[in-house]
Write an enzyme that holds these catalytic residues in place. Structure first.
Site, PDB file in Angstrom:
ATOM      1  CB  THR A 175      -0.950  -0.003   1.217  1.00 47.79           C
ATOM      2  OG1 THR A 175      -1.604   1.251   1.298  1.00 47.79           O
ATOM      3  CG2 THR A 175      -0.237  -0.243   2.528  1.00 47.79           C
TER       4      THR A 175
ATOM      5  CB  SER B 259      -4.514   1.867  10.382  1.00 44.65           C
ATOM      6  OG  SER B 259      -4.118   1.112   9.247  1.00 44.65           O
TER       7      SER B 259
ATOM      8  CE1 TYR C 182      -4.113  -3.632   4.670  1.00 45.26           C
ATOM      9  CE2 TYR C 182      -4.185  -1.228   4.549  1.00 45.26           C
ATOM     10  CZ  TYR C 182      -4.028  -2.454   3.934  1.00 45.26           C
ATOM     11  OH  TYR C 182      -3.769  -2.515   2.589  1.00 45.26           O
ATOM     12  CG  HIS C 183      -2.050   1.788   6.343  1.00 47.76           C
ATOM     13  ND1 HIS C 183      -3.323   2.144   6.731  1.00 47.76           N
ATOM     14  CD2 HIS C 183      -2.025   1.951   4.995  1.00 47.76           C
ATOM     15  CE1 HIS C 183      -4.020   2.519   5.666  1.00 47.76           C
ATOM     16  NE2 HIS C 183      -3.261   2.408   4.599  1.00 47.76           N
TER      17      HIS C 183
ATOM     18  CE  LYS D 285      -1.476  -4.731   2.736  1.00 49.21           C
ATOM     19  NZ  LYS D 285      -1.530  -5.854   1.819  1.00 49.21           N
TER      20      LYS D 285
END
Ligand code: NAD
Ligand code: USQ
Length: 387
Positions: free
Chosen positions: A145, A187, A189-190, A193
């Site tokens: 991302t 976040s 989530y990030h 990544k």
């Protein structure tokens, strides 16, 4: 080529599987269907009804020469099953989509935070391990991302993953080093990544794997040349506060007469890419593998846009009203972003921009197709607050 698409039942994975199959590749989809389970748990449903994975695959296999196969396996928890499938199929490339990909969902509570970390990191590690064990030349293509770079004010072009840097010990002494762009996730989530990036560096350093990490922007739009071929192939359309991405939410809100939900000032600038271009980029990355076994990072976006400008553009076309809502996220509400998909453009990518014409096309598609709409899902239910 023989390609495994991990997460091939999802929003990006399904159209990509069809595209690769149509390109003439032999495709095996591996997915644990966890997204469908999360939908069920949260009371979500794709805006337009999607078929079961078996029906999707069956229909595709009737209309296309190359057949797609499907196996239900959890990449993070079922290593043995995964190994068996990997050894039997012998892929030349794998595409890794199978992660929990919503930033708001990853910040909902301690359980969704931990689930996201566990699911995303262990899944990646299992597949990287298999490649290192059985075929170091298998090209690992990962969907990363743009969000790992963070959203600062910058007047410089974001590099594709790396900086040539000088690391200073004091005012005059430094060493020259190629380093990863500093990670600045917003976040959990990030953050996964960003952690994935380190896994790739490690596997490349130790085992010389061939890895492409596609740093993708926010995906918008719903259909591709392949999903349009039959109603059973229709792609999922998320519009809720967790999984609906901003532009797709704005489309839906326009249709039901809800003011477009600009979070905070709307001064957030984000990278965007149309779903058709997502499939184009992956097809290009497969055709153009890195020359040496290294970790190649490509920025996968078409343009950077301010959220408020997008709301204005959509409102001009659909006459929708727009309003600033209290931001459920902790994020900078004003930033700049200069980014280009340099590597992918060099491979021949044709950019699909957010034009009035393209917006109208998607809007009209939704107008005739909306069937599963629940108004209460418009207002976000996840926040970044510690409870
Ligand atoms: P999605 O949730 O629609 O699809 C993910 C798929 O992976 C689902 O079908 C899910 O069931 C499967 N999956 C998840 N964990 C799994 C596991 N442990 N084992 C097997 N299958 C598993 O998400 P998407 O929008 O298609 O995103 C795919 C990838 O692209 C993600 O990695 C995401 O981070 C990345 N990405 C998406 C966007 C976007 O805007 N949608 C933008 C940038 C990057
Ligand atoms: N936003 C609004 N109103 C809304 C929804 C979102 O103003 O109704 C704002 C958000 O506050 C944010 C921006 O729009 O500033 C983008 O939000 P989003 O939900 O469209 O996208 P994001 O959370 O960034 O995540 C999505 C995908 C994720 C992917 C990421 C790419 O869900 O998987 O990694 O886009 S990137 O943004 O480059 O990190």
């Amino acid at each position: 080529m023989k390609i495994i698409v991990f997460g091939g039942d999802g929003f990006c994975g399904w159209p990509t599987s069809l595209r690769l199959s149509r390109d003439g590749h032999e495709v095996l989809i591996i997915d644990n269907l966890s997204r469908r389970k999360i939908d069920y748990k949260l009371g979500l449903r794709s805006l337009v009804k999607i078929q079961s994975i078996s029906k999707r695959v069956q229909t595709w296999n009737k209309i296309n020469k190359k057949k797609i196969k499907f196996l239900k396996i959890d990449t993070s928890k079922e290593y043995k099953k995964l190994e068996k499938a990997f050894v039997k199929f012998k892929p030349n490339a794998v595409i890794y989509f199978s992660e929990q990909r919503s930033a708001p969902y990853s910040m909902k509570n301690i359980h969704t935070m931990n689930y996201t970390i566990e699911n995303n990191l262990l899944g990646n590690n299992n597949v990287l391990y298999l490649i290192a064990k059985y075929n170091k030349n298998c090209h690992f293509i990962h969907l990363g991302t743009m969000g790992v770079y963070g959203y600062e004010f910058s007047k410089q072009l974001v590099p594709e993953g790396y900086y040539n840097s000088k690391l200073y010990y004091n005012k005059s002494k430094y060493i020259k080093k190629k380093i990863l762009h500093p990670a600045d996730p917003g976040s959990i989530y990030h953050m996964t990544k960003a952690q994935d990036e380190l896994l790739f560096q490690l596997y490349n350093k130790l085992y010389k794997l061939k890895i492409t990490d596609l740093h993708q922007g926010v995906v918008w739009g719903f259909s591709t040349n392949e999903t349009r071929l039959h109603p059973d192939l229709i792609n999922r359309i998320d519009y809720d506060g967790d999984y609906g991405t901003v532009l797709n939410r704005f489309f839906m809100q326009s249709i039901i007469g809800h003011p477009l939900t600009i979070y905070g000032t709307g001064g957030q600038v984000r990278p965007f890419i149309n779903i058709q271009n997502t499939t184009d980029c992956i097809s290009l990355a497969i055709q153009n593998p890195p020359k040496k076994n290294k970790v190649r990072i490509l920025n996968q976006l078409c343009e950077a846009k301010k959220i408020k400008d997008l709301a204005l553009q959509i409102s001009k076309i659909t006459k929708a009203k727009y309003k600033s809502f209290k931001n459920p996220r902790i994020e900078r509400e004003n930033n700049s972003l200069i980014a280009k998909p340099i590597g992918l453009l060099n491979m021949g990518l044709n950019l699909i921009k957010i034009s009035d014409e393209k917006l109208l096309e998607e809007y009209n598609f939704l107008k005739v197709n909306k069937i599963n709409f629940k108004k209460k899902l418009i207002i976000p239910s996840s926040t970044w607050k510690i409870k």
